[in-house]
Design a protein around this motif. Structure first.
Motif, mmCIF file in Angstrom:
data_model
loop_
_atom_site.group_PDB
_atom_site.id
_atom_site.type_symbol
_atom_site.label_atom_id
_atom_site.label_comp_id
_atom_site.label_asym_id
_atom_site.label_seq_id
_atom_site.Cartn_x
_atom_site.Cartn_y
_atom_site.Cartn_z
ATOM 1 N N VAL A 178 -14.740 13.578 -26.804
ATOM 2 C CA VAL A 178 -14.673 15.016 -26.549
ATOM 3 C C VAL A 178 -13.829 15.634 -27.655
ATOM 4 C CG1 VAL A 178 -14.042 16.847 -24.952
ATOM 5 C CG2 VAL A 178 -14.845 14.660 -24.052
ATOM 6 N N TRP A 179 -14.445 16.620 -28.342
ATOM 7 C CA TRP A 179 -13.765 17.296 -29.446
ATOM 8 C C TRP A 179 -13.503 18.757 -29.099
ATOM 9 C CZ3 TRP A 179 -17.698 15.514 -33.767
ATOM 10 C CH2 TRP A 179 -17.529 14.143 -33.999
ATOM 11 N N GLU A 180 -12.543 19.352 -29.790
ATOM 12 C CA GLU A 180 -12.336 20.800 -29.664
ATOM 13 C C GLU A 180 -13.599 21.542 -30.076
ATOM 14 O OE1 GLU A 180 -9.983 22.731 -28.585
ATOM 15 O OE2 GLU A 180 -8.240 21.430 -28.352
ATOM 16 N N ASP A 181 -14.164 21.138 -31.222
ATOM 17 C CA ASP A 181 -15.404 21.728 -31.726
ATOM 18 C C ASP A 181 -15.939 20.826 -32.827
ATOM 19 O OD1 ASP A 181 -14.121 22.573 -34.304
ATOM 20 O OD2 ASP A 181 -13.004 23.896 -32.950
ATOM 21 N N LEU A 182 -17.138 21.144 -33.286
ATOM 22 C CA LEU A 182 -17.769 20.317 -34.312
ATOM 23 C C LEU A 182 -17.150 20.503 -35.694
ATOM 24 C CD1 LEU A 182 -21.549 20.579 -33.327
ATOM 25 C CD2 LEU A 182 -20.115 18.523 -33.295
ATOM 26 N N TYR A 238 -19.867 21.311 -23.412
ATOM 27 C CA TYR A 238 -19.569 21.097 -21.994
ATOM 28 C C TYR A 238 -19.480 22.446 -21.278
ATOM 29 C CZ TYR A 238 -17.055 19.612 -17.797
ATOM 30 O OH TYR A 238 -16.680 19.391 -16.497
ATOM 31 N N THR A 239 -20.200 22.556 -20.166
ATOM 32 C CA THR A 239 -20.241 23.819 -19.401
ATOM 33 C C THR A 239 -19.602 23.682 -18.029
ATOM 34 O OG1 THR A 239 -22.424 23.297 -18.495
ATOM 35 C CG2 THR A 239 -22.345 24.533 -20.587
ATOM 36 N N GLY A 240 -19.017 22.526 -17.763
ATOM 37 C CA GLY A 240 -18.417 22.310 -16.446
ATOM 38 C C GLY A 240 -19.264 21.455 -15.541
ATOM 39 N N ILE A 275 -11.442 18.717 -18.284
ATOM 40 C CA ILE A 275 -11.769 19.197 -19.625
ATOM 41 C C ILE A 275 -12.253 20.626 -19.528
ATOM 42 C CG2 ILE A 275 -13.247 18.843 -21.644
ATOM 43 C CD1 ILE A 275 -11.233 16.622 -21.267
ATOM 44 N N GLU A 276 -11.726 21.490 -20.386
ATOM 45 C CA GLU A 276 -12.119 22.895 -20.350
ATOM 46 C C GLU A 276 -13.561 23.077 -20.805
ATOM 47 O OE1 GLU A 276 -9.210 24.650 -22.932
ATOM 48 O OE2 GLU A 276 -8.014 25.357 -21.236
ATOM 49 N N SER A 277 -14.243 24.043 -20.200
ATOM 50 C CA SER A 277 -15.587 24.402 -20.655
ATOM 51 C C SER A 277 -15.522 24.884 -22.100
ATOM 52 C CB SER A 277 -16.167 25.496 -19.764
ATOM 53 O OG SER A 277 -16.363 25.021 -18.452
ATOM 54 N N GLY A 278 -16.575 24.607 -22.841
ATOM 55 C CA GLY A 278 -16.629 25.016 -24.236
ATOM 56 C C GLY A 278 -16.288 23.908 -25.208
ATOM 57 N N LYS A 279 -15.684 22.814 -24.710
ATOM 58 C CA LYS A 279 -15.409 21.680 -25.581
ATOM 59 C C LYS A 279 -16.724 20.957 -25.904
ATOM 60 C CE LYS A 279 -11.032 22.546 -25.081
ATOM 61 N NZ LYS A 279 -10.333 23.315 -26.106
ATOM 62 N N THR A 280 -16.714 20.169 -26.954
ATOM 63 C CA THR A 280 -17.919 19.474 -27.398
ATOM 64 C C THR A 280 -17.867 18.003 -27.001
ATOM 65 O OG1 THR A 280 -18.137 20.969 -29.290
ATOM 66 C CG2 THR A 280 -19.351 18.884 -29.387
ATOM 67 N N VAL A 281 -18.816 17.601 -26.170
ATOM 68 C CA VAL A 281 -18.966 16.191 -25.802
ATOM 69 C C VAL A 281 -19.905 15.539 -26.813
ATOM 70 C CG1 VAL A 281 -19.753 14.555 -24.053
ATOM 71 C CG2 VAL A 281 -18.557 16.652 -23.360
ATOM 72 N N VAL A 282 -19.483 14.425 -27.390
ATOM 73 C CA VAL A 282 -20.250 13.776 -28.449
ATOM 74 C C VAL A 282 -20.597 12.356 -28.019
ATOM 75 C CG1 VAL A 282 -20.271 13.057 -30.860
ATOM 76 C CG2 VAL A 282 -19.080 15.163 -30.200
ATOM 77 N N LEU A 283 -21.893 12.042 -28.051
ATOM 78 C CA LEU A 283 -22.358 10.683 -27.801
ATOM 79 C C LEU A 283 -22.756 10.054 -29.131
ATOM 80 C CD1 LEU A 283 -23.300 8.337 -25.964
ATOM 81 C CD2 LEU A 283 -25.532 9.487 -25.860
ATOM 82 N N ALA A 284 -22.107 8.947 -29.488
ATOM 83 C CA ALA A 284 -22.428 8.225 -30.720
ATOM 84 C C ALA A 284 -23.030 6.878 -30.350
ATOM 85 C CB ALA A 284 -21.182 8.047 -31.575
ATOM 86 N N LEU A 285 -24.222 6.593 -30.887
ATOM 87 C CA LEU A 285 -24.913 5.335 -30.622
ATOM 88 C C LEU A 285 -24.840 4.437 -31.854
ATOM 89 C CD1 LEU A 285 -28.117 6.706 -28.840
ATOM 90 C CD2 LEU A 285 -25.970 5.950 -27.795
ATOM 91 N N TYR A 286 -24.677 3.148 -31.624
ATOM 92 C CA TYR A 286 -24.510 2.201 -32.716
ATOM 93 C C TYR A 286 -25.418 0.993 -32.526
ATOM 94 C CZ TYR A 286 -20.102 4.674 -33.574
ATOM 95 O OH TYR A 286 -19.139 5.627 -33.829
ATOM 96 N N ASN A 287 -25.840 0.430 -33.628
ATOM 97 C CA ASN A 287 -26.421 -0.906 -33.661
ATOM 98 C C ASN A 287 -25.433 -1.788 -34.412
ATOM 99 O OD1 ASN A 287 -29.050 -0.903 -32.361
ATOM 100 N ND2 ASN A 287 -29.636 0.615 -33.906
ATOM 101 N N ILE A 319 -0.006 25.187 -22.690
ATOM 102 C CA ILE A 319 -0.461 23.959 -22.057
ATOM 103 C C ILE A 319 -1.983 23.848 -22.040
ATOM 104 C CG2 ILE A 319 -0.473 24.900 -19.699
ATOM 105 C CD1 ILE A 319 0.644 22.087 -18.872
ATOM 106 N N ILE A 320 -2.465 22.629 -22.285
ATOM 107 C CA ILE A 320 -3.881 22.295 -22.190
ATOM 108 C C ILE A 320 -3.981 21.072 -21.272
ATOM 109 C CG2 ILE A 320 -5.939 21.505 -23.423
ATOM 110 C CD1 ILE A 320 -4.815 22.854 -25.926
ATOM 111 N N PHE A 321 -4.724 21.212 -20.181
ATOM 112 C CA PHE A 321 -4.875 20.103 -19.243
ATOM 113 C C PHE A 321 -5.979 19.178 -19.728
ATOM 114 C CE2 PHE A 321 -3.034 23.512 -16.682
ATOM 115 C CZ PHE A 321 -1.946 22.851 -16.135
ATOM 116 N N ILE A 322 -5.622 17.899 -19.857
ATOM 117 C CA ILE A 322 -6.577 16.913 -20.366
ATOM 118 C C ILE A 322 -6.657 15.759 -19.386
ATOM 119 C CG2 ILE A 322 -7.050 15.258 -22.193
ATOM 120 C CD1 ILE A 322 -5.626 17.107 -24.104
ATOM 121 N N GLY A 323 -7.855 15.459 -18.987
ATOM 122 C CA GLY A 323 -8.066 14.300 -18.118
ATOM 123 C C GLY A 323 -8.966 13.306 -18.814
#
Length: 408
Positions: free
Chosen positions: A392-396, A372-374, A348-360, A326-330
Motif C-alpha cells: 500500500v502506497w501513498e500514491d503512484l 482503495y475506496t474502503g 487504511i485511508e481511502s485514496g491510498k494505492t494498493v499495489v499487487l506485484a506478481l513474480y516468477n 496522525i495517520i492511522f495505519i493497520g
C-alpha cells in the motif's frame, strides 16, 4: 631528620607486608612493569617505529601473557599516554583490566581489539586517539566508562557487546566519523553527552533494556536520519535534557518506536526541531508530558492501531503535534481465491494505492495498482506467477509505503 625518614620508610614497608602485598618494579625488553601479589601490571614502555619501503611506518605494541613466569593481568594507568609511535596493539587473554588514560593521545593507533578476558577499561583509556578507525570490545567488558573513546575523530565502527550494561558520560562524544551505532538490549543506561557531536552519525538503534538516557546524549548529531527506539520503559527526562536537540543540516529525523515499547518518556524529543516523522506502535500505553513539544517540523505521525486504541493512550500535555499529524495505519490482509487475490486493508485511508506485484521467481511479471475506496479488493491476475507481494502506497508518484508489505 634521618631517623625520622628511616622510621617512616620502615612503617610503610611494615604496612605493605601487613596487607600481604609485594611490589617489584622491573623492565622486560621494551616494557616496564610491576609485580603486585604475584601478578604483573604493565606500567609503561616504548615502541620503535619500523620503516617498510612503500608502506607507512609501523609500531606494534605486543603485551606478553607472562613475564618470567608471572601472568600479565593489567595495563596500568597512563602506561602509554602520548605514545605516538604505537600503530597496533596486541593484548593477550591474560589481561583483565586496562587503566585510566592508558592509551590517551596515541595519535597513530589505527585499530584495537579488546579480548573477552578484559572486564574493565578506565576513563579516557583511548580518548583523543584521532587515527583510531575501528574498535572491537570483548564480551567481558560490562561498562564503557566516562570519556573512554572521546574525540576519536576517525572512529567509524564500534562493536558494543551484549555484556555491556552502561555507557558513560561522553564515552563516544565528538567521534565525528561514527556513522551508526547499535546499543544492545543489555545496556540499561546511556550517560550525559554519550554520543554528542557525532556529526556523521545517521542511524541509532536503542535496545530494549535502556531505562535511563542522560542529558544531550545525542545532541548536535547534525545529520541524524533515523532513531530505532526499542527501549520499553525509559525514565522521564527533564525539560532541559535536549537528548536529540541539534544544530541540524540534514533532511530530518525519523523516529521509529519498536513494537515492544510501552511508554514514551516525558520530554523525550522536547525541542527537537529537526524531527519530521514518528512511528508509534499499538503497544504504547503512555506518552509523557511534552515528549514532542516544540517539534515544529513534525509533519507525519504513523500509528499502528485503531482510533479507539489511540484514544486509550495516556497522552499528557504538550503533545499537540501528535494530534495534528496522525495517520492511522493497520495491517493488510490478503489471500488467494479461485478468482484471483483478495486484499482487505485495515485502518487504511481511502485514496491510498494498493499495489499487487506478481513474480516468477525473482523476476517481476506483472504489477497492478488499484485505488482503495474502503471496500475489499479482488484482483484477477492476467499472467501466471509463482509468488506475489501486496503493498500500500501513498500514491503512484511518491511510492511511499504506508504499511508493511505482505508476501503470498
Amino acid at each position: 631528620m634521618k631517623k625520622k625518614i628511616l622510621l617512616s620508610l620502615t612503617l610503610i614497608c611494615l604496612g605493605i607486608l601487613a596487607l600481604g602485598i609485594t611490589v617489584f618494579a622491573e623492565t622486560y625488553e621494551n616494557l616496564e612493569y610491576a609485580i603486585v601479589d604475584g601478578e604483573i601490571t604493565i606500567t609503561g614502555g616504548h615502541v620503535t617505529l619500523i620503516a617498510t619501503p612503500g608502506q607507512p611506518d609501523r609500531g606494534e605494541l605486543i603485551i606478553p601473557s607472562t613475564i618470567n613466569g608471572y601472568r600479565v593481568t593489567s595495563i596500568g594507568d597512563r602506561a602509554f599516554k602520548n605514545c605516538t609511535s604505537i600503530t597496533d596493539i596486541s593484548i593477550p587473554t591474560s589481561v583483565t583490566s586496562i587503566g585510566d588514560a592508558t592509551f590517551y593521545r596515541c595519535n597513530n593507533l589505527k585499530s584495537i581489539t579488546i579480548p573477552d578476558s578484559v572486564t574493565s577499561i578506565g576513563t579516557f583509556t583511548f580518548a583523543y586517539c584521532d587515527s583510531l578507525t575501528n574498535v572491537k570490545i570483548g564480551n567481558g567488558v560490562t561498562s564503557i566508562v566516562d570519556d573512554a573513546f572521546k574525540y576519536c575523530t576517525s572512529l567509524s565502527s564500534v562493536t558494543i557487546p551484549d555484556s555491556v550494561t552502561s555507557i558513560g558520560d561522553s564515552a563516544f562524544s565528538v567521534c565525528t566519523s561514527l556513522s551508526s551505532v547499535t546499543i544492545p538490549d543489555s545496556v540499561t543506561s546511556i550517560g550525559n553527552h554519550a554520543f554528542s557531536s557525532c556529526t556523521n552519525l545517521t542511524n541509532v538503534t536503542i535496545g530494549t533494556g535502556v531505562i535511563y538516557i542522560g542529558q544531550a546524549a545525542f545532541d548536535n548529531c547534525e545529520i541524524l536520519e533515523k532513531v530505532y527506539w526499542n527501549a520499553r520503559n525509559v525514565s522521564d527526562f527533564s525539560s532541559y535534557n535536549h537528548t536529540f536537540k541539534a544544530g541540524y543540516s540534514g533532511d530530518g529525523i525519523e523516529v521509529i518506536f519498536g513494537d515492544m515499547v510501552a511508554t514514551i518518556p516525558a520530554y523525550a524529543f522536547h525541542d527537537c526541531t529537526s524531527l519530521t516523522s514518528v512511528t508509534i506502535p499499538d503497544s504504547v500505553t503512555s506518552i509523557g508530558k511534552s515528549a514532542f513539544k516544540y517539534c515544529d517540523e513534525l509533519s507525519i505521525v504513523y500509528y499502528y492501531g485503531t482510533p479507539d486504541e489511540w484514544n486509550a493512550i495516556d497522552i499528557y500535555d504538550g503533545n499537540d503535534y501528535l494530534y495534528e499529524n496522525i495517520i492511522f495505519i493497520g495491517p493488510i490482509w490478503a489471500s488467494k481465491s479461485e478468482d484471483g487475490i483478495i486484499v482487505e486493508p485495515v485502518n487504511i485511508e481511502s485514496g491510498k494505492t494498493v499495489v499487487l506485484a506478481l513474480y516468477n521467481g525473482n523476476i517481476l511479471s506483472e504489477i497492478t495498482p488499484v485505488t482503495y475506496t474502503g471496500e475489499i479488493i479482488n484482483i484477477t491476475p492476467t499472467k501466471t506467477y509463482t509468488n506475489a507481494k501486496v503493498m500500500v502506497w501513498e500514491d503512484l508518484i511518491s511510492m511511499k509505503p504506508v504499511c508493511e508489505a505482505i508476501e503470498l
